[in-house]
Design an enzyme around this catalytic site. Structure first.
Site, PDB file in Angstrom:
ATOM      1  N   GLU A  24       7.382  17.056 -13.168  1.00 36.03           N
ATOM      2  CA  GLU A  24       7.252  17.884 -14.096  1.00 36.03           C
ATOM      3  C   GLU A  24       7.814  19.230 -14.308  1.00 36.03           C
ATOM      4  OE1 GLU A  24       3.807  17.780 -16.245  1.00 36.03           O
ATOM      5  OE2 GLU A  24       2.620  17.677 -14.279  1.00 36.03           O
ATOM      6  N   HIS A  44      -0.836  20.737 -26.352  1.00 37.12           N
ATOM      7  CA  HIS A  44      -1.820  19.658 -26.438  1.00 37.12           C
ATOM      8  C   HIS A  44      -2.519  19.267 -27.462  1.00 37.12           C
ATOM      9  CE1 HIS A  44      -0.897  20.410 -22.228  1.00 37.12           C
ATOM     10  NE2 HIS A  44      -1.036  19.056 -22.042  1.00 37.12           N
ATOM     11  N   CYS A  73       6.293   9.415 -18.817  1.00 37.26           N
ATOM     12  CA  CYS A  73       5.021   9.637 -19.791  1.00 37.26           C
ATOM     13  C   CYS A  73       4.924  10.673 -20.494  1.00 37.26           C
ATOM     14  CB  CYS A  73       3.847   9.634 -18.758  1.00 37.26           C
ATOM     15  SG  CYS A  73       3.898  11.049 -17.710  1.00 37.26           S
ATOM     16  N   ASP A 124       6.196  19.217 -19.773  1.00 35.82           N
ATOM     17  CA  ASP A 124       6.476  20.174 -19.269  1.00 35.82           C
ATOM     18  C   ASP A 124       7.904  20.294 -18.554  1.00 35.82           C
ATOM     19  OD1 ASP A 124       4.047  21.673 -19.111  1.00 35.82           O
ATOM     20  OD2 ASP A 124       3.103  19.943 -18.001  1.00 35.82           O
TER      21      ASP A 124
HETATM   22  C1  PEP Z   1       4.048  15.975 -19.476  1.00 35.26           C
HETATM   23  O1  PEP Z   1       4.008  17.364 -19.111  1.00 35.26           O
HETATM   24  O2  PEP Z   1       4.844  15.395 -19.820  1.00 35.26           O
HETATM   25  C2  PEP Z   1       2.680  15.182 -19.533  1.00 35.26           C
HETATM   26  C3  PEP Z   1       2.611  14.063 -19.739  1.00 35.26           C
HETATM   27  O3  PEP Z   1       1.524  16.076 -19.149  1.00 35.26           O
HETATM   28  P1  PEP Z   1       0.634  16.939 -20.148  1.00 35.26           P
HETATM   29  O4  PEP Z   1       1.478  16.867 -21.666  1.00 35.26           O
HETATM   30  O5  PEP Z   1      -0.671  16.497 -19.992  1.00 35.26           O
HETATM   31  O6  PEP Z   1       1.042  18.359 -19.667  1.00 35.26           O
HETATM   32 MG    MG Z   2       2.446  18.074 -17.866  1.00 32.05          MG
END
Ligand code: PEP
Ligand code: MG
Length: 584
Positions: free
Chosen positions: A437, A192, A508, A461
């Protein structure tokens, strides 16, 4: 000059003085002093050493009184460094020979020692001594720095932040007017922290491996976020080359932004795709529009927890969602994802998460929400109330089982009933989707598809859980690969389940912002992408070179491959043929 290779996570080039973060965020402001100040600088060092020695002796006495002589003697050993004339003379020598400031001389000398100890880390004493020297450096810098100890958020001049690691919280706090780039020793491509660097639009390289012992605060460094390089102490030709590259890049990115804004994403054979943006803060809604996004495909609402020691109120949630909807406008979708707290995101902010041994496999995301109904319902009420301000859609993260999805939907219904009874307006037909995910969700995607209006594949994920490779850990970065055939097969399953049920399937994760993956995603049947806003212009350009039948052939070919490297090579070659500059 030293060139280090890491993982490029946010593009761009930055050149500037280093702000080296250790755990205390000590900053060295000046590297050198005028010749006539050299004796005074050497005196400053000696005074600080004497003060540090007194402090170490005091600590030793306190500890010995409290816990006995044995524990106290640990501090005696540490304090011994302040009496080591050879060591102090070495630091003083740097001041006298190079006109270094006392802080800089301490840092340079100790980092050299630490580096030699790292090379001898197979010896147990080396590890202990390393800690002693780091403490020694910190103690002296604190004393020398006086009011110069600057915590990260209070940076006052432009810098490049260098750290072992930064938490998402620290990264989000960066003032991008002053922090021009960041590079970290640890971290992975979809951590993140990396995602936030992309959102903040500053060049970033993570997972570089140990380098902090080779750099001192205020040294000039280059962060090349396009190719994943951190360059320490650059020589003149390198500096000049990067200055020129930075100038060209600024001009080019301004042009791209303008051309992409009003151009839809259409393949060469006329198939229209939807490009949405990922955001963490309401202010980024504007970035989405600026970069030609047609809405928000992922709003990571857990970032409302930044700087909060208490949970945001329903009103806090509501105001944030309404602000995004109003900025985006009534005709474009805004997908609000419910709280994905835990894992590496604000686990402590909630005040709930006991120290979990394995937080990514623990009480994260909807699991946390389903055990904390007041928290969950507060957010759902705010989301529903905001729904009347635009085209809002709700998405649940981290769904691993059909049961979880059912529970989330049933709580949502309860909240709708409560609002109805209280006469509070909301849209009754807000579309509801789920992220895919977790591999278990991908495997039962056909069942889940019957219960939602859309899917969004979270590849960040999905990759980590499929390959059992921590997305934040640079040591397994070679294993963590979205091109792995296991990941592609799961994505194919999800895309086909979505098509069979007649629901939209979005991607996403960071994969959707990487131009080389665009042909593959289109070939798998994906027609909606949600990416960091700054990536959208590049994806649109790749899409304009594609035809759907070619992409379908490409995807079928990839699905037959056996290894991630085969897939990567194939996709790179393909992209290089259709749009050379997008392949790297
Ligand atoms: C993902 O896991 O691809 C996602 C978009 O969520 P995050 O990156 O916030 O875990
Ligand atoms: Mg995620």
């Amino acid at each position: 000059m030293e060139i280090r290779r890491g993982i490029a996570v946010s593009p761009g080039i930055a050149i500037g003085p280093a702000l080296v973060m250790d755990t205390e965020g000590v900053r060295i402001r000046t590297t050198s002093v005028p010749p006539d100040q050299v004796p005074a600088e050497a005196d400053r060092l000696r005074v600080a050493v004497a003060a540090a020695r007194v402090e170490a002796e005091r600590k030793q006495r306190v500890l010995a009184e409290k816990f006995g002589e044995e524990i106290g003697s640990i501090f005696e050993a540490k304090g011994g460094l302040y009496q080591d004339e050879h060591l102090i003379a070495g630091i003083e020598g740097l001041i006298r020979a190079n006109q270094f400031s006392a802080e800089y001389a301490v840092s340079r000398h100790i980092r050299g020692v630490v580096k030699r100890l790292d090379a001898a880390s197979h010896m147990p004493q080396a590890v202990r001594l390393r800690g002693d020297f780091i403490d020694f450096e910190r103690g002296l810098l604190a004393l020398l720095g006086g009011d110069q100890r600057t915590p990260l958020p209070a940076v006052a001049e432009p810098v490049v932040v260098l750290a072992n690691d930064l938490t998402p919280n620290e990264t989000a706090e960066l003032d991008t007017n002053l922090v021009h780039a960041l590079a970290t020793e640890s971290g992975g491509a979809t951590s993140h922290t990396a995602i936030l660097a992309g959102a903040l639009e500053i060049p970033a390289v993570v997972g570089v491996g140990p380098f902090l012992t080779d750099v001192s605060g205020a040294d000039v460094v280059i962060v090349d976020g396009n190719n994943g390089y951190l360059i320490l102490d650059p020589d003149e030709p390198t500096l000049a080359r990067y200055q020129e590259a930075r100038r060209l890049e600024r001009t080019k990115s301004g042009e791209h932004r303008v051309t992409s804004r009003n151009v839809p994403a259409v393949t060469r054979d006329g198939v229209r795709l939807t490009m949405l943006g990922n955001i963490e803060f309401p202010g980024e809604a504007r970035h989405c529009l600026d970069r030609g996004a047609e809405g928000v495909g992922l709003y990571r609402t857990e970032f409302l927890y930044i700087h909060k020691s208490e949970d945001p109120t329903e009103e806090d949630h509501f105001k944030a969602y309404r602000a995004v909807l109003e900025e985006i406008g009534p005709d474009k979708p805004v997908v609000v994802r419910t709280l994905d707290l835990g894992g590496d995101k604000f686990a402590n902010a909630t005040g709930r998460a006991a120290q979990e041994k394995n937080p990514f496999l623990g009480l994260r995301s909807v699991r946390l929400c389903l055990r904390n109904l007041p928290l969950f319902k507060t957010q759902l009420r705010a989301i529903l109330r905001a729904s009347i301000y635009g085209d809002l859609r709700i998405m649940f993260p981290m769904i691993a089982t059909v049961m979880e999805l059912r529970q989330c939907k049933s709580i949502l219904r309860e909240v709708q009933e409560d609002l109805e009874e209280s006469g509070i307006p909301f849209k009754p037909d807000v579309p509801v989707g789920t992220m895919i995910e977790v591999p278990s969700a991908a495997l039962v995607a056909d069942v889940l598809a019957k219960q939602v209006n859309f899917f969004s594949i979270g590849t960040n994920d999905l990759v980590q859980y499929t390959l059992a490779a921590d997305r934040n850990n640079e040591a397994v970065a070679d294993l963590y690969n979205a091109a792995d055939p296991a990941v592609l097969r799961l994505m194919d399953l999800v895309a086909r389940a979505g098509q069979a049920a007649g629901i939209e399937v979005n991607v996403c994760g960071e994969m959707s912002g990487e131009p080389v993956f665009a042909p593959l995603l289109v070939g798998l049947g994906i027609r909606q992408f949600s990416a960091t806003p700054r990536k959208i212009p590049d994806i649109k350009r790749v899409v304009s070179k594609l035809t759907v039948p070619d992409c379908e052939r490409l995807a079928a070919e990839c699905l037959r491959m056996e290894t991630a490297s085969e897939v990567t090579r194939y996709l790179r070659d393909y992209t290089r043929r259709i749009l050379p500059e997008a392949a790297d």
